[in-house]
Design a protein around this motif. Structure first.
Motif, PDB file in Angstrom:
ATOM      1  N   VAL A 516      31.163  86.853  27.366  1.00  0.00           N
ATOM      2  CA  VAL A 516      31.191  85.537  26.752  1.00  0.00           C
ATOM      3  C   VAL A 516      29.826  84.894  26.932  1.00  0.00           C
ATOM      4  O   VAL A 516      29.054  85.265  27.811  1.00  0.00           O
ATOM      5  CB  VAL A 516      32.278  84.655  27.395  1.00  0.00           C
ATOM      6  CG1 VAL A 516      33.656  85.226  27.123  1.00  0.00           C
ATOM      7  CG2 VAL A 516      32.049  84.531  28.894  1.00  0.00           C
ATOM      8  N   PRO A 517      29.489  83.953  26.063  1.00  0.00           N
ATOM      9  CA  PRO A 517      28.187  83.305  26.202  1.00  0.00           C
ATOM     10  C   PRO A 517      28.137  82.414  27.447  1.00  0.00           C
ATOM     11  O   PRO A 517      29.157  81.905  27.906  1.00  0.00           O
ATOM     12  CB  PRO A 517      28.065  82.483  24.918  1.00  0.00           C
ATOM     13  CG  PRO A 517      29.479  82.198  24.529  1.00  0.00           C
ATOM     14  CD  PRO A 517      30.259  83.414  24.924  1.00  0.00           C
ATOM     15  N   ARG A 518      26.945  82.241  27.928  1.00  0.00           N
ATOM     16  CA  ARG A 518      26.771  81.424  29.126  1.00  0.00           C
ATOM     17  C   ARG A 518      26.567  79.965  28.721  1.00  0.00           C
ATOM     18  O   ARG A 518      25.613  79.632  28.023  1.00  0.00           O
ATOM     19  CB  ARG A 518      25.577  81.923  29.934  1.00  0.00           C
ATOM     20  CG  ARG A 518      25.307  81.138  31.219  1.00  0.00           C
ATOM     21  CD  ARG A 518      24.220  81.826  32.038  1.00  0.00           C
ATOM     22  NE  ARG A 518      22.986  81.970  31.270  1.00  0.00           N
ATOM     23  CZ  ARG A 518      22.040  80.993  31.200  1.00  0.00           C
ATOM     24  NH1 ARG A 518      22.236  79.840  31.821  1.00  0.00           N
ATOM     25  NH2 ARG A 518      20.938  81.205  30.529  1.00  0.00           N
ATOM     26  N   MET A 519      27.488  79.100  29.199  1.00  0.00           N
ATOM     27  CA  MET A 519      27.401  77.692  28.873  1.00  0.00           C
ATOM     28  C   MET A 519      26.385  77.001  29.785  1.00  0.00           C
ATOM     29  O   MET A 519      26.222  77.361  30.950  1.00  0.00           O
ATOM     30  CB  MET A 519      28.776  77.033  29.014  1.00  0.00           C
ATOM     31  CG  MET A 519      28.847  75.601  28.500  1.00  0.00           C
ATOM     32  SD  MET A 519      30.508  74.896  28.651  1.00  0.00           S
ATOM     33  CE  MET A 519      31.394  75.883  27.450  1.00  0.00           C
ATOM     34  N   VAL A 520      25.701  76.022  29.218  1.00  0.00           N
ATOM     35  CA  VAL A 520      24.719  75.275  30.016  1.00  0.00           C
ATOM     36  C   VAL A 520      25.443  74.465  31.099  1.00  0.00           C
ATOM     37  O   VAL A 520      26.644  74.173  30.995  1.00  0.00           O
ATOM     38  CB  VAL A 520      23.895  74.331  29.119  1.00  0.00           C
ATOM     39  CG1 VAL A 520      23.113  75.112  28.082  1.00  0.00           C
ATOM     40  CG2 VAL A 520      24.791  73.294  28.441  1.00  0.00           C
ATOM     41  N   ASP A 521      24.730  74.130  32.131  1.00  0.00           N
ATOM     42  CA  ASP A 521      25.299  73.361  33.244  1.00  0.00           C
ATOM     43  C   ASP A 521      25.467  71.910  32.816  1.00  0.00           C
ATOM     44  O   ASP A 521      24.496  71.204  32.515  1.00  0.00           O
ATOM     45  CB  ASP A 521      24.364  73.462  34.451  1.00  0.00           C
ATOM     46  CG  ASP A 521      24.940  72.759  35.680  1.00  0.00           C
ATOM     47  OD1 ASP A 521      26.108  72.315  35.613  1.00  0.00           O
ATOM     48  OD2 ASP A 521      24.226  72.663  36.684  1.00  0.00           O
ATOM     49  N   LEU A 522      26.717  71.460  32.792  1.00  0.00           N
ATOM     50  CA  LEU A 522      27.018  70.099  32.363  1.00  0.00           C
ATOM     51  C   LEU A 522      27.363  69.177  33.535  1.00  0.00           C
ATOM     52  O   LEU A 522      27.978  68.127  33.351  1.00  0.00           O
ATOM     53  CB  LEU A 522      28.177  70.119  31.362  1.00  0.00           C
ATOM     54  CG  LEU A 522      27.888  70.809  30.024  1.00  0.00           C
ATOM     55  CD1 LEU A 522      29.115  70.761  29.123  1.00  0.00           C
ATOM     56  CD2 LEU A 522      26.689  70.195  29.322  1.00  0.00           C
TER      57      LEU A 522
END
Length: 565
Positions: A516-522
């Motif tokens: 899965v794609p890596r989501m940015v740190d929110l």
């Protein structure tokens, strides 16, 4: 010979000589009417070239301008001369200088001899004619048309408008029922004589002289008063396009014309050497005795009209620029536009390309340059990454990109920061799929180091642009497949929304997902959203993002929640 030919001629006189000699070689007398607009020296030379043929006559000349009474006058004059000079003629066939016999003359003569009292003329009541294009139906009989439509268009239109405004209407002559049909007919001597010798003809002529395009209505209406046996069809093959203009036949139409089994065709290109060479022969082996069947080639012309009006979806070229009122799909194949995903996921484009095999571009409509896949400056079809060239015709740019890369699925990123003019065309494109995470424009703002005052102003502007986007996509005539989730809803279950989109691009890609794609740190994004609210802005397109940032917790453990094994 029982068949006489009346020919109306205005140009291509060298072809007229060939065809006239062909008719007379088979024993058919020919009466020629040459338009008075042809200069006297040219006419004299033409007449001299045919003067030695005893079966050829020349009628008095009239000016034959399209849509005017002169064409009927010319036909009357030539027909009267035919009936007077050749008493043995039983059928008179009206043709033009661009008509060409498709079957041996003996075939046509035999066909007419078997029907000695039949008139062949297309004659349909004006109320039931389906083929009038850009013109007038019944009004062509009830209004007056003293001005030429071609030479004095403004006067023509203004006079029509004035008559409508004043409620003027002409009364039809007694017994006359308006009929319309093809100009090209074949009438018996009995019927044609009755029309030309009618004691009331001056009244009928005065009436039709002020009608519009009387050559398509005079004989078609008058024949109903006298004929006892009408075949409402023309023996001449003539086809018209969707604008009412006649199709011109060229050399490559040879087999098509033969398939029609028609006796005569119009309109033949004067330089169609192969057609004239093939058909101007008395080879009796070509006699078929078949009934003319123009319907056999109708599907070819229907396909031509469709190609002319619809074209091939997505193909834009010099010879045909599609009209938005005619075309359905604006492109020639499906493609997907992703909005907000490049802000949410690091390296989203490369991940999507790996999972689906699609060609994934960056921001195709970024203000500064076109971001082609792989950073290429030029791609298929010599499409450049120059923004100015793209912005000259954004719809043409996208259509050309999809056309030039056909065979490979195309995806690209989009956002409120991009040039928005293209979105209207994408929304009207049945091939487009739009996958939007609304409010994702806030993530780059959150990650930036700009002052909060500037961030708030930019956030308000981007939200308004995205609001306008969504309003545009939700109108009734949107043809694109549009999927929209707010940022909050998407983060809660990202793959539930994204996986079906992968399956549409590459069937099975979503089910076989290995990474899965890596989501940015929110972390802290919830507080950022709250700060926007505190500054008086309502970031409603983001959704109800929780202050403590719990909405992004599932992205901290990416492999467990989204992976499908």
């Amino acid at each position: 010979m029982t068949l006489g030919i009346v020919m109306l001629v205005h140009d291509s006189l060298h072809r007229t000589k060939q065809v006239a000699r062909h008719w007379t070689a088979a024993g058919c007398p020919v009466v020629l009417h040459v338009d008075s607009s042809v200069s006297q020296p040219v006419f004299a030379g033409f007449r001299s070239a045919l003067s030695g043929n005893p079966l050829i006559r020349f009628s008095d000349r009239h000016r034959c301008e399209w849509g005017t009474w002169g064409i009927v006058q010319a036909t009357q004059a030539a027909s009267e001369l035919m009936l007077e000079a050749f008493p043995q003629v039983r059928h008179v066939y009206l043709a033009s200088g661009t008509c060409l016999p498709l079957r041996p003359v003996s075939d046509l003569v035999t066909y007419l001899d078997a029907r000695p009292r039949t008139d062949f003329i297309e004659s349909v009541t004006a109320a039931e004619v389906p083929w009038t294009v850009g013109g007038l139906d019944r009004e062509r009989f009830t209004l007056r048309f003293p001005f030429s439509w071609k030479r004095n268009r403004r006067l023509f239109d203004r006079y029509v408008a004035l008559q409508r405004k004043l409620g003027l209407s002409r009364r039809l002559p007694p017994r006359l029922v308006p009929h319309l049909g093809s100009q090209w007919w074949c009438l018996t001597r009995q019927t044609l004589s009755a029309i030309l010798q009618d004691p009331e003809r001056p009244a009928y002529d005065r009436y039709f002289a002020k009608a519009w395009i009387p050559d398509e209505s005079y004989f078609q209406s008058m024949v109903r008063l006298y004929s006892s046996d009408i075949e409402s069809r023309s023996l001449t093959l003539s086809k018209f396009d969707f604008q009412g203009k006649p199709h011109v036949f060229y050399d490559d139409h040879l087999q098509l014309l033969r398939q029609s089994d028609c006796f005569v065709a119009r309109k033949i290109w004067p330089r169609a050497e192969e057609l004239y060479r093939a058909f101007l022969t008395d080879d009796d082996s070509r006699c078929t005795m078949a009934e003319p069947n123009p319907g056999r080639i109708d599907k070819v012309f229907a396909a031509a009209v469709t190609r002319r009006t619809k074209g091939r979806p997505g193909l834009r070229m010099q010879s045909r620029l599609p009209s938005p009122h005619w075309d359905g799909a604006r492109t020639n194949g499906p493609y997907t536009m992703f909005q907000g995903f490049d802000a949410l996921f690091a390296e989203f484009g490369s991940w999507l390309a790996k999972q689906t095999g699609a060609r994934v571009h960056g921001r195709l409509f970024a203000p500064d340059r076109v971001q082609f896949a792989g950073g290429e400056p030029v791609i298929d079809g010599a499409l450049s990454d120059n923004a100015a060239a793209r912005d000259y015709d954004p719809a043409g740019f996208l259509s050309n990109l999809i056309w030039n890369t056909r065979g490979s699925y195309q995806c690209f990123q989009f956002g409120p920061e991009d040039r928005q003019a293209i979105l209207k065309d994408i929304a009207r494109d049945a091939n487009a799929r739009l996958v939007i995470v609304s409010g994702a424009w806030a993530i780059p703002l959150f990650l930036s180091n700009a002052s909060f005052g500037d961030l708030r102003s930019r956030a308000a502007r981007l939200q308004q642009i995205e609001r306008d986007q969504i309003d545009l996509l939700r109108v009734w005539n949107t043809k694109a497949d549009v999927q929209i989730r707010s940022l909050t809803d998407f983060i809660a279950a990202p793959m539930e929304f994204l996986r079906p989109q992968l399956d549409l691009i590459a069937p099975g890609a979503g089910r076989a997902l290995a990474e899965v794609p890596r989501m940015v740190d929110l972390t802290g994004f919830g507080q950022f959203v709250q700060n926007l609210r505190n500054q008086g802005m309502q970031p409603y397109l983001i959704g109800d993002f929780p202050l403590n940032g719990a909405a992004q917790t599932r992205s901290d453990r990416p492999h467990q929640p989204y992976a499908i094994h």
